[in-house]
Design an enzyme around this catalytic site. Sequence first.
Site, mmCIF file in Angstrom:
data_model
loop_
_atom_site.group_PDB
_atom_site.id
_atom_site.type_symbol
_atom_site.label_atom_id
_atom_site.label_comp_id
_atom_site.label_asym_id
_atom_site.label_seq_id
_atom_site.Cartn_x
_atom_site.Cartn_y
_atom_site.Cartn_z
ATOM 1 N N GLY A 77 -8.355 7.307 -5.976
ATOM 2 C CA GLY A 77 -7.913 6.428 -5.270
ATOM 3 C C GLY A 77 -7.975 5.008 -4.972
ATOM 4 N N ASP A 90 -11.085 6.586 6.846
ATOM 5 C CA ASP A 90 -9.705 6.517 6.377
ATOM 6 C C ASP A 90 -8.616 7.270 7.082
ATOM 7 O OD1 ASP A 90 -7.201 5.580 5.964
ATOM 8 O OD2 ASP A 90 -7.312 5.138 4.150
ATOM 9 N N ASP A 132 -6.019 2.917 -2.879
ATOM 10 C CA ASP A 132 -6.090 2.547 -1.521
ATOM 11 C C ASP A 132 -7.663 2.813 -0.801
ATOM 12 O OD1 ASP A 132 -6.003 5.467 -1.905
ATOM 13 O OD2 ASP A 132 -5.282 5.469 0.608
ATOM 14 N N ARG A 133 -8.238 3.797 -1.738
ATOM 15 C CA ARG A 133 -9.933 3.681 -1.508
ATOM 16 C C ARG A 133 -10.862 2.544 -1.770
ATOM 17 N NH1 ARG A 133 -11.515 10.361 -2.540
ATOM 18 N NH2 ARG A 133 -13.195 9.274 -1.132
ATOM 19 N N ASP A 141 1.224 -1.531 -0.157
ATOM 20 C CA ASP A 141 -0.285 -0.102 0.173
ATOM 21 C C ASP A 141 1.034 1.208 0.071
ATOM 22 O OD1 ASP A 141 -1.855 1.832 0.055
ATOM 23 O OD2 ASP A 141 -2.054 1.427 2.348
ATOM 24 N N TYR A 169 -19.311 5.678 -10.704
ATOM 25 C CA TYR A 169 -18.724 7.014 -10.411
ATOM 26 C C TYR A 169 -17.563 7.495 -11.561
ATOM 27 C CZ TYR A 169 -15.256 10.192 -7.818
ATOM 28 O OH TYR A 169 -14.722 11.160 -7.391
ATOM 29 N N THR A 213 5.207 3.013 2.945
ATOM 30 C CA THR A 213 4.792 1.788 2.558
ATOM 31 C C THR A 213 4.042 1.119 2.766
ATOM 32 O OG1 THR A 213 5.897 2.344 0.470
ATOM 33 C CG2 THR A 213 5.154 -0.034 0.653
ATOM 34 N N THR A 256 3.878 9.136 1.719
ATOM 35 C CA THR A 256 5.122 9.063 3.630
ATOM 36 C C THR A 256 5.938 7.926 3.652
ATOM 37 O OG1 THR A 256 4.086 11.068 4.246
ATOM 38 C CG2 THR A 256 5.925 9.685 5.716
#
Length: 256
Positions: free
Chosen positions: A101, A123, A103-104, A6, A94, A12, A10
């Site tokens: 993103g 988050d 990660d989302r 991930d 969407y 990982t 800043t």
Amino acid sequence: MILLFDIGNTHTHLGLADDARVIKQTDILTSAWFDSKAAAQLKKFIGAHKIEGAALCSVVPRATPQVHKTVRALWKLKTLELNAKTIFGVGIDYPKPASIGADRLANAVAAHAHFGAPVVVVDFGTAVTFDVVNAKGDYAGGIIAPGLAAMTDYLHEKTALLPRIKIREIKTAIGKSTEQAMLIGAVQGYRGLVRELIGELKRELRAKKLPVVATGGYAKLIAAKLPEISAVTPDLTLEGLRLVWLAHHCPCGNHT
């Protein structure tokens, strides 16, 4: 074992998973991908485990090819990159799926798999993001607000007298020092922001019951006095990556 990445601005977040769960995780600096330190840190993290696959989600496009290259060099494996085209487990409602993103998307996959639909993920990262999976099981969009640390750091940087503070629980509602006053505004005020936004999402989704899953750095702190939050799941993003990797390699299986 499945190796998971991930990739944040800043840090990982590294994960090691099997068919059932994420079994191990740690953080390395994302900058390590650019100064040749990441490979050694990666090998130390993995130890004697045998790597059979890898998956990543990234919000740092410049780092993504470095991860692909490192995994290829060390294990001769192709890394699955989670995005709107490779996602499994949720649909997407969407207008511009490519702008979501990764990660989302991973969070949405994991939340839907473990909590059903509709469901909301909060988050608590550099920004606090709310991601919504609607009753149809589609990623439907979300909300972005300033992160807790970003907000307090801004106050310190833009004022002459306000200190940089370490964010923690504060029991009083009346500050007896500048630091206490800032902590009340940050922690208790932030809970108010989260509570109000969850209420708005409930109304818009017309959901009497709405599971809300918290993840990220300040999730445990903020969720402590917010009954609206159903669960705190620190490895939610990695779990989403794990599920997507398994869906690509074992599409007939049930991995929830």
